[in-house]
Design an enzyme around this catalytic site. Structure first.
Site, PDB file in Angstrom:
ATOM      1  N   LYS A 104     -61.088  58.377  -9.121  1.00  0.00           N
ATOM      2  CA  LYS A 104     -60.273  57.549 -10.007  1.00  0.00           C
ATOM      3  C   LYS A 104     -59.407  58.362 -10.954  1.00  0.00           C
ATOM      4  CE  LYS A 104     -61.590  53.550 -11.508  1.00  0.00           C
ATOM      5  NZ  LYS A 104     -61.551  53.637 -12.951  1.00  0.00           N
TER       6      LYS A 104
ATOM      7  N   HIS B  20     -43.441  34.930 -13.400  1.00  0.00           N
ATOM      8  CA  HIS B  20     -44.796  34.407 -13.177  1.00  0.00           C
ATOM      9  C   HIS B  20     -45.659  35.407 -12.407  1.00  0.00           C
ATOM     10  CE1 HIS B  20     -43.177  30.492 -14.444  1.00  0.00           C
ATOM     11  NE2 HIS B  20     -42.170  30.747 -13.627  1.00  0.00           N
TER      12      HIS B  20
ATOM     13  N   SER C 255     -62.956  59.174 -14.076  1.00  0.00           N
ATOM     14  CA  SER C 255     -64.186  58.428 -14.279  1.00  0.00           C
ATOM     15  C   SER C 255     -65.358  59.403 -14.353  1.00  0.00           C
ATOM     16  CB  SER C 255     -64.398  57.443 -13.119  1.00  0.00           C
ATOM     17  OG  SER C 255     -65.723  56.969 -13.090  1.00  0.00           O
TER      18      SER C 255
ATOM     19  N   GLU D  10     -53.548  51.735 -21.706  1.00  0.00           N
ATOM     20  CA  GLU D  10     -54.663  50.867 -22.061  1.00  0.00           C
ATOM     21  C   GLU D  10     -54.978  50.951 -23.552  1.00  0.00           C
ATOM     22  OE1 GLU D  10     -57.090  50.735 -17.817  1.00  0.00           O
ATOM     23  OE2 GLU D  10     -57.855  51.979 -19.455  1.00  0.00           O
TER      24      GLU D  10
END
Length: 462
Positions: A285, A158, A279, A292
């Site tokens: 970043k 979970h 980025s 992804e």
């Protein structure tokens, strides 16, 4: 108007240019050209073998087809929209090379059984390539696992901390998923590898063909027993797309974990520059583009499976033009799965660094050893459900006091239950919590080392 196509004299004029473009498949079924040539060479041999054409004509067709293949490979043969599809394109060029004998190639054959044969030859080849990419992916998983048997990582249910695991055990779960993928594709292959060649348009042919002969030449295991089924069946394509979708499910699940692990909240891994981007506005970043993209591309393959099911659900027997729509989905799914497997393999092999100090700390900062306290009591005669309730209360009071179980003094343990002794601290240490789970298939170090041996054995199976 466009040039009149190779239809019978039933037609008096050519297609409207817009309809010709709409009808044409050459822009994408050119992918099948070498498979079409291979299937046509087998068909030509069979025509000569059965005496339908002479051996000299069969040899001329075979040689001419091989010239078409070489011209295509060298970029000299690049059919356009006027060819309509790859089958007409090859036949037209063959006839230009060998003359009127080229017009005999299509004897005892329809484009319906021809395209079915081409698609199966293509998919058969691609399945083997994907299976090899799965093996490469599995090999990297095992290589990393072998180095991390005793590296601990929090395990989750979970998405909540559950119990600590061997990192190797976690990675080997994906090895097992990929093993099922590898085996599933082998099963799909058996139904891809059935020849429809000789089924004709839908009813077979009046010529004395030898379907077993062409099947043997093309390394098919069997031939379709029913000509209607042979030209209209796309079960094999649906099965492949289903298998491809499951591969993507597994890659997407791993991608999601890598994305989480690379986040500042988890900090379990660092992305190397070779497999990450930055980025355009935030210089600090480092983005997990590979996982992804894999996660995103999964939807493409799912979509192709759904589209194939919808195409097939209302088709009457036998062939219908709707089936032209099967190819782009198959081609894109093949390319997507191959690209994602390759990218994830590279990411694992050289794009990630596990942050070992962070992992070591992570497995000591929660109550993931609570089950082991209950097991400790159960091993000393306390009924497990009673032990479970005792430990639940201990966790509740510890949280209120801002303590972890390892912070409790021995006197506090013994106030909870007299069965606790000094060895409770060793029993709830993360390393012992993992090592103690020595049941078959568990995360215990002994089991994980054996699982790696077993995985190496599986990788040795061709």
């Amino acid at each position: 108007m466009t040039e009149k196509q190779t239809w019978s004299q039933r037609f008096e004029s050519a297609l409207h240019p817009a309809i010709a473009r709409f009808n044409a498949s050459i822009s994408f079924d050119i992918e099948l050209i070498e498979y079409d040539i291979t299937g046509s060479q087998a068909h030509a041999k069979m025509l000569a073998h059965t005496g339908i054409i002479s051996h000299a004509e069969g040899e001329a067709l075979f040689t001419g087809l091989e010239q078409v293949r070489q011209e295509y490979r060298q970029g000299q043969f690049q059919p356009g929209i006027d060819a309509e599809d790859v089958h007409f394109a090859v036949e037209k060029r063959l006839t230009e090379i060998v003359g009127d004998v080229g017009k005999k190639l299509h004897t005892a054959r329809s484009r319906n059984d021809q395209v079915g044969t081409d698609t199966r030859l293509y998919l058969r080849d691609q399945i083997q390539q994907i299976r090899q990419l799965l093996r490469d992916f599995q090999t990297v998983l095992v290589d990393i696992a072998e180095k991390n048997v005793e590296t601990l990582i929090p395990g989750y249910t979970h998405l909540q901390r559950a119990q600590p695991l061997s990192l190797a055990h976690h990675l080997l779960a994906y090895f097992q998923m990929a093993q099922r993928d590898w085996e599933r594709l082998e099963d799909v292959y058996s139904r891809v590898n059935i020849s429809p060649l000789g089924c004709g348009a839908l009813a077979g042919t009046t010529f004395p063909i030898d379907r077993q002969y062409t099947a043997k030449l093309l390394d098919f295991d069997h031939v379709y027993a029913n000509s209607l089924d042979g030209v209209s069946d796309r079960d094999f394509a649906i099965e492949f797309l289903c298998a491809a979708s499951i591969i993507m499910v597994h890659l997407s699940r791993l991608s999601e974990e890598v994305i989480l692990w690379a986040s500042e909240e988890f900090r379990f891994v660092t992305l190397k520059d070779s497999c990450a981007t930055g980025s355009s506005i935030m210089p600090q970043k480092k983005n997990p583009d590979v996982p992804e993209l894999v996660r995103g591309k999964t939807g493409r393959v799912f979509g192709h499976l759904q589209a194939m099911l919808v195409i097939m659900k209302g088709l009457p027997l036998a062939y219908n033009k709707d089936l032209q729509e099967d190819k782009e989905g198959i081609f894109d799914s093949v390319n997507t799965v191959k690209a994602c497997l390759e990218a994830m393999t590279i990411l694992l092999q050289e794009g990630l660094e596990f942050r070992y100090q962070r992992l070591a700390t992570a497995v000591t900062e929660d109550f993931a050893n609570a089950t082991d306290v209950a097991d400790y009591l159960a091993a000393r005669g306390v009924p497990f459900r009673e032990a479970y309730n005792i430990v639940g209360k201990v966790v509740k009071t510890s949280i209120a006091a801002g303590k972890l179980l390892k912070d409790l003094q021995l006197e506090e343990w013994q106030q909870i239950h007299p069965a606790f002794a000094a060895d409770i601290y060793e029993a709830i240490s993360p390393r012992q919590v993992v090592a103690a789970r020595n049941s078959y298939g568990g995360t215990g170090f002994v089991q994980v080392r054996q699982a790696i041996i077993n995985a190496r054995t599986q990788l040795g199976v061709s």
